[in-house]
Design an enzyme around this catalytic site. Sequence first.
Site, mmCIF file in Angstrom:
data_model
loop_
_atom_site.group_PDB
_atom_site.id
_atom_site.type_symbol
_atom_site.label_atom_id
_atom_site.label_comp_id
_atom_site.label_asym_id
_atom_site.label_seq_id
_atom_site.Cartn_x
_atom_site.Cartn_y
_atom_site.Cartn_z
ATOM 1 N N HIS A 96 0.830 -1.207 0.000
ATOM 2 C CA HIS A 96 0.000 0.000 0.000
ATOM 3 C C HIS A 96 0.865 1.258 0.000
ATOM 4 O O HIS A 96 0.611 2.192 -0.779
ATOM 5 C CB HIS A 96 -0.904 -0.011 1.246
ATOM 6 C CG HIS A 96 -1.712 1.235 1.426
ATOM 7 N ND1 HIS A 96 -2.981 1.379 0.907
ATOM 8 C CD2 HIS A 96 -1.438 2.402 2.074
ATOM 9 C CE1 HIS A 96 -3.450 2.576 1.219
ATOM 10 N NE2 HIS A 96 -2.527 3.222 1.935
ATOM 11 N N GLU A 97 1.889 1.280 0.838
ATOM 12 C CA GLU A 97 2.761 2.457 0.907
ATOM 13 C C GLU A 97 3.559 2.631 -0.385
ATOM 14 O O GLU A 97 3.777 3.761 -0.839
ATOM 15 C CB GLU A 97 3.692 2.355 2.115
ATOM 16 C CG GLU A 97 2.966 2.347 3.461
ATOM 17 C CD GLU A 97 2.081 3.557 3.683
ATOM 18 O OE1 GLU A 97 2.424 4.649 3.178
ATOM 19 O OE2 GLU A 97 1.034 3.420 4.336
ATOM 20 N N GLU A 155 -6.332 6.726 -1.525
ATOM 21 C CA GLU A 155 -6.275 5.554 -0.645
ATOM 22 C C GLU A 155 -6.778 4.309 -1.368
ATOM 23 O O GLU A 155 -6.178 3.232 -1.258
ATOM 24 C CB GLU A 155 -7.104 5.801 0.613
ATOM 25 C CG GLU A 155 -6.534 6.848 1.554
ATOM 26 C CD GLU A 155 -5.224 6.437 2.209
ATOM 27 O OE1 GLU A 155 -4.711 5.330 1.945
ATOM 28 O OE2 GLU A 155 -4.694 7.231 3.000
#
Length: 224
Positions: A96-97, A155
């Site tokens: 995700h990062e 996101e």
Amino acid sequence: MASAITLSDDDIVKMSKEYMEWMDAHNPIADPATEQAQRLERMTAHLTNEAGMNLNFKVYWVVDVNAFACADGSIRVFAGLMDIMTDDEIMAVIGHEIGHVVHADVKNAIKNAYLTSAARNAASAASGTVQKLTDSQLGDLAEALAGAQYSQKQEYAADDYAFDFCIKHGIDPYAMGNALTRLVELSNAGGEKASSVQQMFSTHPDSEKRAARMKEKADKHTGN
């Protein structure tokens, strides 16, 4: 004055390296012999390159529940997050990062933070070039990035990247959804860890919706 400065991708990478040197100097790094450092090494030994970035990993020996990736390929995982998550969940968070870096979210956050600082630096603004950051500017940059907020669209895109990242590397497709669910449950439980998670949620909103979305995505992938 801020508008007088133009930042190239090379400038952002250079700035990221300076920022990471500052962060590593101002946070306790887990010794390579510790269990947490060795665990992260086992999980990421095959991840030398992702999306054209040469990756490097370290564990910050702090209780905060967090992780981040920077534009130079540096990835830092906080011990507090490792304490509460499985290996697959940690890898999903890492994915995700990385997604935030690949989608230029981190680049834009660094750029905005730097220009805000550079607006107070007449010499840098007058020259129109990126100067080496002072210790004070690096501190300002760290503070600004810690509070950088991503949109729901950003996101969701990073979650999708994490999902594909998990599939690509043979990680449980439910890992991202499980990680988000774990954070929601911990946030609702109260206590010191909950406070740290709530702080993380302030910059990573809509976690319950995101968890449900990731579960639905994994269900479709597995045929459930």
